[in-house]
Design an enzyme around this catalytic site. Structure first.
Site, short mmCIF file in Angstrom:
data_model
loop_
_atom_site.label_atom_id
_atom_site.label_comp_id
_atom_site.label_asym_id
_atom_site.label_seq_id
_atom_site.Cartn_x
_atom_site.Cartn_y
_atom_site.Cartn_z
N ASN A 274 0.84 -1.19 0.00
CA ASN A 274 0.00 0.00 0.00
C ASN A 274 0.87 1.24 0.00
OD1 ASN A 274 -2.73 0.23 -0.19
ND2 ASN A 274 -3.12 -0.33 1.94
N ASP A 301 9.69 2.78 3.22
CA ASP A 301 8.48 2.09 3.66
C ASP A 301 8.79 0.60 3.92
OD1 ASP A 301 5.91 1.55 4.43
OD2 ASP A 301 5.02 1.73 2.44
C1 NCD Z 1 2.77 -0.66 5.88
C2 NCD Z 1 2.86 -1.58 7.07
O1 NCD Z 1 2.86 -2.80 6.87
O2 NCD Z 1 2.98 -1.11 8.21
N1 NCD Z 1 2.26 -1.39 4.76
C3 NCD Z 1 2.35 -1.08 3.46
O3 NCD Z 1 1.77 -1.78 2.63
N2 NCD Z 1 3.05 -0.06 3.05
C4 NCD Z 1 1.95 0.52 6.21
C5 NCD Z 1 2.12 1.68 5.26
O4 NCD Z 1 3.24 2.15 5.04
O5 NCD Z 1 1.13 2.16 4.73
ZN ZN Z 2 1.68 4.12 4.31
#
Ligand code: NCD
Ligand code: ZN
Length: 422
Positions: A274, A301
């Site tokens: 996401n 991320d």
């Molecule tokens: C992240 C998580 O797993 O904490 N997941 C993702 O898909 N990026 C949350 C986020 O950064 O939105």
């Molecule tokens: Zn995020």
């Protein structure tokens, strides 16, 4: 702590010389004694990288990652600092939780852990968290985010921007309008999602929130940071807002610079993330934006997940992928090796800008006598096939597994200490 003597390294601007390190700062090479020597002939020395967006999972999901393993992965990726997102258990929404995290990091981390507080209590999107108390606590929190969830309520977002402004704080938004996708949206809405029968997120679920938030930031006069920008439309809105003088910064992840939504055709849930992986037009737009500065920085991320949370049908598996260890490799491959970015600009995007985001004085500084000794030694021409089992992370959701990529990081020094050496 032993002195370090790093000989023959070239800096990002092309100048070459020897570097001394003593008591956590750079000193003239002639001043060090009984030093551990590192021959860096032919290597590049860059300021330690700073990640604007890391999920460390401790406390709460130590089976997926801990502060120790996550920051070791950071060190192996050339990072000397990470911003630790607040979606932990318990959520970092109080001064106590922020101080606890900082103290834990003080005992176990291989990189500086910059604590990010949540915007709302329990990430529920309703009531502001103790932002002021977190700021004045020993953790000194200056960045706030409900990341993982979008702050959907406009009034809550307005108040957060207004309040954070009183102590120069920044609100980092996970821009994704949950009302624009049906339940179970799990990839990019496109011809591919239709064919696979997977519900998708339309690109504009991102850009409508960015558009609202830059307007709110202008109204409030506060600082807004847009997490993981992934769409051409999102880039356009940020470009427009910056031209109008809105106080906004943005990040892009390595995976949105490199991987496309066609990966989900395998139904391999490693590629569920996401915001979702997009199409080639969006990838081109975020690359261009990182080059021209519309996107200010790279944020990994890094989102470790345990196997039991990924071994599910695509629409049920948890979203997120690893990033810290291959981030520099990906940026090198798609931005430097293609001539889109030069080394000084890479340093700005991966070290200086993310340190400025949270006003972290100990990071994002040039390699020079008297500055904090944070650096990464890089061999730009080394390559290797990525092996997810060679990772320092506790999790294995590495989207680069099996790919031939640059393998640049040879050593990392954080606050004068060698945190990684190949
Ligand atoms: C992240 C998580 O797993 O904490 N997941 C993702 O898909 N990026 C949350 C986020 O950064 O939105
Ligand atoms: Zn995020």
């Amino acid at each position: 702590m032993r002195d370090l003597l790093i000989t023959g390294a070239a800096l990002a601007d092309g100048t070459t010389g020897d570097l001394g390190v003593r008591d956590g700062v750079f000193v003239p090479a002639a001043d060090v004694t009984d030093a551990e020597q590192i021959d860096a002939d032919g290597l590049l020395a860059l300021p330690g990288l700073v990640d604007s967006h890391t999920h460390l999972r401790e406390p709460g999901r130590e089976d997926a990652e801990t502060i120790a393993t996550g920051t070791l992965a950071a060190a192996r990726g050339g990072y000397t600092a990470v911003h630790a997102m607040a979606n932990l258990d318990p959520v970092t929404d109080s001064a106590e939780a922020a101080e606890y995290l900082k103290a834990l990091a003080g005992r176990t981390a291989s990189a500086e852990v910059i604590v990010v507080g949540s915007v709302t209590k329990g990430l529920a999107g309703e009531e502001l968290s103790e932002m002021g108390l977190m700021n004045r606590s020993a953790a000194g929190v200056r960045m706030f985010s409900d990341d993982g969830k979008c702050v959907m309520d406009s009034l809550v977002m307005r108040r957060a921007l207004t309040y954070a402004k009183t102590f120069d704080g920044v609100i980092a938004q996970h821009a994704q309008d949950t009302r624009l996708a049906g339940t179970g949206a799990c990839c990019h809405e496109s011809e591919i999602s239709g064919r696979l029968g997977l519900p998708g997120w339309p690109a504009l679920a991102e850009s409508v929130i960015i558009a609202r938030d830059v307007e709110l930031a202008q109204l409030a006069g506060g600082r807004l940071h847009v997490c993981h920008v992934s769409t051409a439309e999102g880039v356009e809105v940020i470009r427009w807002a910056k031209a109008r003088g809105v106080n906004v910064t943005a990040e892009v992840t390595p995976h949105h610079l490199y991987l496309a939504t066609r990966e989900v055709e395998s139904y391999d849930t490693t590629f569920k993330v996401n915001p979702p992986l997009r199409t080639d037009e969006h990838i081109e737009a975020v690359r261009e934006a990182l080059a021209d500065g519309t996107i200010d920085m790279v944020g990994t991320d890094h989102a470790p997940h345990a196997r039991q949370d990924k071994d599910h049908p695509f629409d049920i598996a948890l979203p997120g992928m690893l990033g810290l260890e291959q981030s520099l490799a990906v940026v090198l491959e798609v931005m430097i090796n293609t001539g889109r970015l030069d080394w000084p600009t890479l340093v700005e995007r991966m070290s200086y800008a993310p340190a400025r985001l949270s006003r972290t004085a100990t990071q994002g500084r040039p390699i020079a006598v008297g500055e904090p000794a944070n650096l990464v030694l890089v061999d730009p021409s080394a390559r290797a096939v990525v092996d997810r089992d060679a990772s320092a992370s506790k999790s294995r959701n590495n989207p680069y597994h099996g790919r031939d990529l640059p393998d640049p990081v040879l050593a990392t020094v954080w606050a004068g200490r060698l945190t990684y050496r190949r």
